[in-house]
Motif scaffolding. Structure first.
Motif, PDB file in Angstrom:
ATOM      1  N   GLY A 223      36.578  41.885  60.494  1.00 33.68           N
ATOM      2  CA  GLY A 223      37.139  41.337  59.269  1.00 33.68           C
ATOM      3  C   GLY A 223      38.646  41.334  59.262  1.00 33.68           C
ATOM      4  O   GLY A 223      39.273  42.383  59.449  1.00 33.68           O
ATOM      5  N   ASP A 224      39.248  40.142  59.059  1.00 40.91           N
ATOM      6  CA  ASP A 224      40.703  40.058  58.997  1.00 40.91           C
ATOM      7  C   ASP A 224      41.196  40.345  57.576  1.00 40.91           C
ATOM      8  O   ASP A 224      40.419  40.757  56.704  1.00 40.91           O
ATOM      9  CB  ASP A 224      41.180  38.689  59.494  1.00 40.91           C
ATOM     10  N   VAL A 225      42.479  40.123  57.340  1.00 41.99           N
ATOM     11  CA  VAL A 225      43.070  40.433  56.038  1.00 41.99           C
ATOM     12  C   VAL A 225      42.379  39.648  54.920  1.00 41.99           C
ATOM     13  O   VAL A 225      42.021  40.214  53.875  1.00 41.99           O
ATOM     14  CB  VAL A 225      44.588  40.137  56.057  1.00 41.99           C
ATOM     15  N   ASP A 226      42.188  38.355  55.122  1.00 37.93           N
ATOM     16  CA  ASP A 226      41.560  37.533  54.082  1.00 37.93           C
ATOM     17  C   ASP A 226      40.135  37.998  53.776  1.00 37.93           C
ATOM     18  O   ASP A 226      39.717  38.032  52.609  1.00 37.93           O
ATOM     19  CB  ASP A 226      41.538  36.061  54.507  1.00 37.93           C
ATOM     20  N   HIS A 227      39.395  38.338  54.813  1.00 38.78           N
ATOM     21  CA  HIS A 227      38.017  38.788  54.612  1.00 38.78           C
ATOM     22  C   HIS A 227      37.972  40.062  53.767  1.00 38.78           C
ATOM     23  O   HIS A 227      37.180  40.171  52.828  1.00 38.78           O
ATOM     24  CB  HIS A 227      37.354  39.039  55.968  1.00 38.78           C
ATOM     25  N   HIS A 228      38.829  41.023  54.095  1.00 47.05           N
ATOM     26  CA  HIS A 228      38.777  42.296  53.368  1.00 47.05           C
ATOM     27  C   HIS A 228      39.411  42.192  51.981  1.00 47.05           C
ATOM     28  O   HIS A 228      39.028  42.947  51.072  1.00 47.05           O
ATOM     29  CB  HIS A 228      39.415  43.399  54.210  1.00 47.05           C
ATOM     30  N   LEU A 229      40.357  41.264  51.803  1.00 46.57           N
ATOM     31  CA  LEU A 229      40.841  41.006  50.441  1.00 46.57           C
ATOM     32  C   LEU A 229      39.708  40.489  49.566  1.00 46.57           C
ATOM     33  O   LEU A 229      39.532  40.923  48.419  1.00 46.57           O
ATOM     34  CB  LEU A 229      41.976  39.981  50.484  1.00 46.57           C
ATOM     35  N   ALA A 230      38.920  39.567  50.114  1.00 45.48           N
ATOM     36  CA  ALA A 230      37.791  39.023  49.361  1.00 45.48           C
ATOM     37  C   ALA A 230      36.751  40.101  49.090  1.00 45.48           C
ATOM     38  O   ALA A 230      36.178  40.158  47.991  1.00 45.48           O
ATOM     39  CB  ALA A 230      37.169  37.859  50.132  1.00 45.48           C
ATOM     40  N   ARG A 231      36.509  40.957  50.069  1.00 43.42           N
ATOM     41  CA  ARG A 231      35.531  42.033  49.866  1.00 43.42           C
ATOM     42  C   ARG A 231      36.019  42.996  48.785  1.00 43.42           C
ATOM     43  O   ARG A 231      35.252  43.411  47.912  1.00 43.42           O
ATOM     44  CB  ARG A 231      35.325  42.784  51.187  1.00 43.42           C
ATOM     45  N   PHE A 232      37.300  43.356  48.846  1.00 47.83           N
ATOM     46  CA  PHE A 232      37.869  44.267  47.857  1.00 47.83           C
ATOM     47  C   PHE A 232      37.768  43.659  46.455  1.00 47.83           C
ATOM     48  O   PHE A 232      37.392  44.330  45.490  1.00 47.83           O
ATOM     49  CB  PHE A 232      39.338  44.555  48.200  1.00 47.83           C
ATOM     50  N   ALA A 233      38.095  42.368  46.340  1.00 47.78           N
ATOM     51  CA  ALA A 233      38.086  41.711  45.032  1.00 47.78           C
ATOM     52  C   ALA A 233      36.678  41.565  44.461  1.00 47.78           C
ATOM     53  O   ALA A 233      36.507  41.448  43.246  1.00 47.78           O
ATOM     54  CB  ALA A 233      38.742  40.335  45.147  1.00 47.78           C
ATOM     55  N   SER A 234      35.678  41.574  45.341  1.00 47.64           N
ATOM     56  CA  SER A 234      34.304  41.402  44.873  1.00 47.64           C
ATOM     57  C   SER A 234      33.680  42.691  44.364  1.00 47.64           C
ATOM     58  O   SER A 234      32.603  42.672  43.755  1.00 47.64           O
ATOM     59  CB  SER A 234      33.428  40.853  46.023  1.00 47.64           C
ATOM     60  N   LEU A 235      34.342  43.812  44.578  1.00 49.63           N
ATOM     61  CA  LEU A 235      33.765  45.095  44.187  1.00 49.63           C
ATOM     62  C   LEU A 235      33.864  45.299  42.677  1.00 49.63           C
ATOM     63  O   LEU A 235      34.779  44.794  42.031  1.00 49.63           O
ATOM     64  CB  LEU A 235      34.488  46.240  44.920  1.00 49.63           C
ATOM     65  N   PRO A 236      32.908  46.046  42.106  1.00 46.05           N
ATOM     66  CA  PRO A 236      32.898  46.267  40.642  1.00 46.05           C
ATOM     67  C   PRO A 236      34.199  46.904  40.172  1.00 46.05           C
ATOM     68  O   PRO A 236      34.758  47.798  40.810  1.00 46.05           O
ATOM     69  CB  PRO A 236      31.724  47.226  40.449  1.00 46.05           C
ATOM     70  N   GLY A 237      34.676  46.424  39.040  1.00 42.78           N
ATOM     71  CA  GLY A 237      35.876  46.994  38.427  1.00 42.78           C
ATOM     72  C   GLY A 237      37.168  46.316  38.805  1.00 42.78           C
ATOM     73  O   GLY A 237      38.202  46.558  38.172  1.00 42.78           O
ATOM     74  N   PHE A 238      37.142  45.445  39.824  1.00 43.39           N
ATOM     75  CA  PHE A 238      38.407  44.824  40.250  1.00 43.39           C
ATOM     76  C   PHE A 238      38.975  43.928  39.161  1.00 43.39           C
ATOM     77  O   PHE A 238      40.170  43.966  38.877  1.00 43.39           O
ATOM     78  CB  PHE A 238      38.187  44.005  41.523  1.00 43.39           C
ATOM     79  N   ALA A 239      38.128  43.136  38.517  1.00 42.95           N
ATOM     80  CA  ALA A 239      38.610  42.194  37.506  1.00 42.95           C
ATOM     81  C   ALA A 239      39.165  42.922  36.270  1.00 42.95           C
ATOM     82  O   ALA A 239      39.954  42.362  35.518  1.00 42.95           O
ATOM     83  CB  ALA A 239      37.488  41.250  37.086  1.00 42.95           C
ATOM     84  N   ASP A 240      38.761  44.186  36.087  1.00 44.42           N
ATOM     85  CA  ASP A 240      39.205  44.944  34.917  1.00 44.42           C
ATOM     86  C   ASP A 240      40.439  45.777  35.200  1.00 44.42           C
ATOM     87  O   ASP A 240      40.973  46.435  34.299  1.00 44.42           O
ATOM     88  CB  ASP A 240      38.089  45.880  34.441  1.00 44.42           C
ATOM     89  N   THR A 241      40.925  45.729  36.456  1.00 47.95           N
ATOM     90  CA  THR A 241      42.076  46.554  36.825  1.00 47.95           C
ATOM     91  C   THR A 241      43.336  46.005  36.185  1.00 47.95           C
ATOM     92  O   THR A 241      43.626  44.813  36.233  1.00 47.95           O
ATOM     93  CB  THR A 241      42.261  46.570  38.352  1.00 47.95           C
ATOM     94  N   GLU A 242      44.110  46.888  35.537  1.00 54.79           N
ATOM     95  CA  GLU A 242      45.371  46.464  34.921  1.00 54.79           C
ATOM     96  C   GLU A 242      46.462  46.414  35.965  1.00 54.79           C
ATOM     97  O   GLU A 242      46.569  47.283  36.820  1.00 54.79           O
ATOM     98  CB  GLU A 242      45.764  47.455  33.810  1.00 54.79           C
ATOM     99  N   VAL A 243      47.253  45.379  35.904  1.00 52.55           N
ATOM    100  CA  VAL A 243      48.361  45.208  36.855  1.00 52.55           C
ATOM    101  C   VAL A 243      49.674  45.506  36.143  1.00 52.55           C
ATOM    102  O   VAL A 243      49.907  45.047  35.037  1.00 52.55           O
ATOM    103  CB  VAL A 243      48.376  43.764  37.418  1.00 52.55           C
TER     104      VAL A 243
END
Length: 373
Positions: free
Chosen positions: A353-373
């Protein structure tokens, strides 16, 4: 969280570094790469004597039951020295056998811990790219045993391995199998990769195999093995980044332009500071992944490993490209070690898995969309 190494870990690291500095210098490494075998039995025996092969194995099978931090210490040193022996492949194979918890394979664990055999996990298939679960190799039960049919590609040190751990579909579900290299109807095509390592394509045609563990947990176990393998690659990359940064600084002290070493040019000093920052950030997140790898929470493990692979991949690209530029034309020649660290880092960035693949995997995990930036 305390990430200082213990006295035992530091002593182990120092002993390994002394051996690699004295016996595995760049010129010696290049001779191994150019050899027909691509590995050196003498060095493998020395690694076993130093305890490297026993480190990841369970204590009950003659190992030291080493955890992620112990393996991090080793992989950093191997990355620093550009080691081409099949240590990563065998350590990942040992982890696969350990996770399966199958007593009938304890003898294999004992032999691997003693350095008597090498292992390889066949993660990749020709059409799967980075999809770990796109497994088209199939398994059929034949009496009390099994046979495999299908193709595995880019199996690192596949031709040097005595046994392969192979994912295959059994009744539609992913299961893991052990295949001996001398098994009939197993075709092996070996080739060099650009970093001087060896890989192979394995073609099975009703090849005898032994099932590893419970078929119902094969997919989950495969993912845990892949995460462990990815973490080890990140640790290796940290060692390579350190060595490449050091080599670049030393080179800029020697190379002169307009009568002065280019290391004195402020613009280049700033660039080398950026390289150091990238390496330090890669180190920090890899250390964090060592803690996350041991978590019972599968999502926490996935999050830690993918975050590390992303940051390490970004650092590998930035540091590698800057190092080549600062070395000038010499940076792309086989006579200079910097070119080989860059090649190895490039392969690590695209393995499992390259950078793009693992970015997508990280973003798909529960709680990512609720993370405050």
């Amino acid at each position: 969280m305390d990430f200082n190494f213990t006295d035992e870990q530091q002593q182990f690291r120092d002993a390994l570094r002394r051996y690699l500095d004295n016996e595995y210098a760049f010129d010696a490494r290049q001779k191994i790469v150019a050899s027909k075998e691509g590995v050196d039995a003498k060095h493998w025996a020395a690694f076993a004597e130093l305890g490297l092969t026993a480190l990841p194995a369970p204590e009950a099978q003659g190992g030291f039951d080493g955890g992620p931090v112990d393996m991090l210490v080793v992989m950093q040193e191997l990355g620093r020295a550009l080691v081409v022996e099949p240590y990563w492949a065998t350590a990942v194979g040992i982890e696969a056998l350990r996770l399966a918890g199958d007593e009938k394979n304890n003898r294999l664990l004992e032999r691997a811990a003693a350095g008597e055999i090498t292992l390889a996990v066949a993660f990749h298939e020709p059409r799967a790219r980075y999809d770990l679960f796109m497994v088209e190799t199939t398994a059929q039960q034949q009496g009390t045993g099994f046979t495999l049919s299908g193709t595995k590609s880019l199996v690192q040190h596949g031709a040097q391995a005595d046994y392969w751990i192979v994912p295959a579909r059994l009744d539609g579900e992913i299961a893991l199998f052990v295949v001996a290299r001398e098994a009939a109807n197993a075709d092996v095509t070996e080739y060099r990769t650009i970093d001087g390592q060896r890989a192979a394509t394995l073609v099975f045609n009703a090849t005898a195999a032994v099932r590893l563990g419970d078929a119902n947990t094969g997919a989950a176990t495969l993912e845990r093995i892949a995460d462990y393998a990815t973490f080890l690659l990140c640790a290796e990359a940290v060692g390579a980044l350190d060595a490449l940064n050091h080599a670049t600084v030393e080179y800029t002290k020697e190379r002169k332009q307009f009568g002065t070493p280019i290391a004195r040019f402020q613009a280049l000093q700033h660039r080398m500071v950026e390289m150091l920052i990238h390496a330090e950030q890669a180190r920090s997140i890899t250390y964090l992944a060592a803690a996350g790898l041991a978590s019972d929470d599968a999502d926490a493990r996935r999050r830690a490993v993918s975050a590390a692979k992303v940051r390490v991949g970004q650092a590998a690209r930035f540091v590698g490209q800057q190092a080549i530029q600062l070395h000038g034309g010499m940076g792309v020649t086989n006579e200079v070690a910097a070119a080989h660290w860059f090649k190895r880092l490039s392969i690590i960035e695209t393995t499992l898995g390259d950078v793009d693949h693992h970015l997508a995997r990280f973003a798909s995990l529960p709680g990512f969309a609720d993370t405050e930036v």
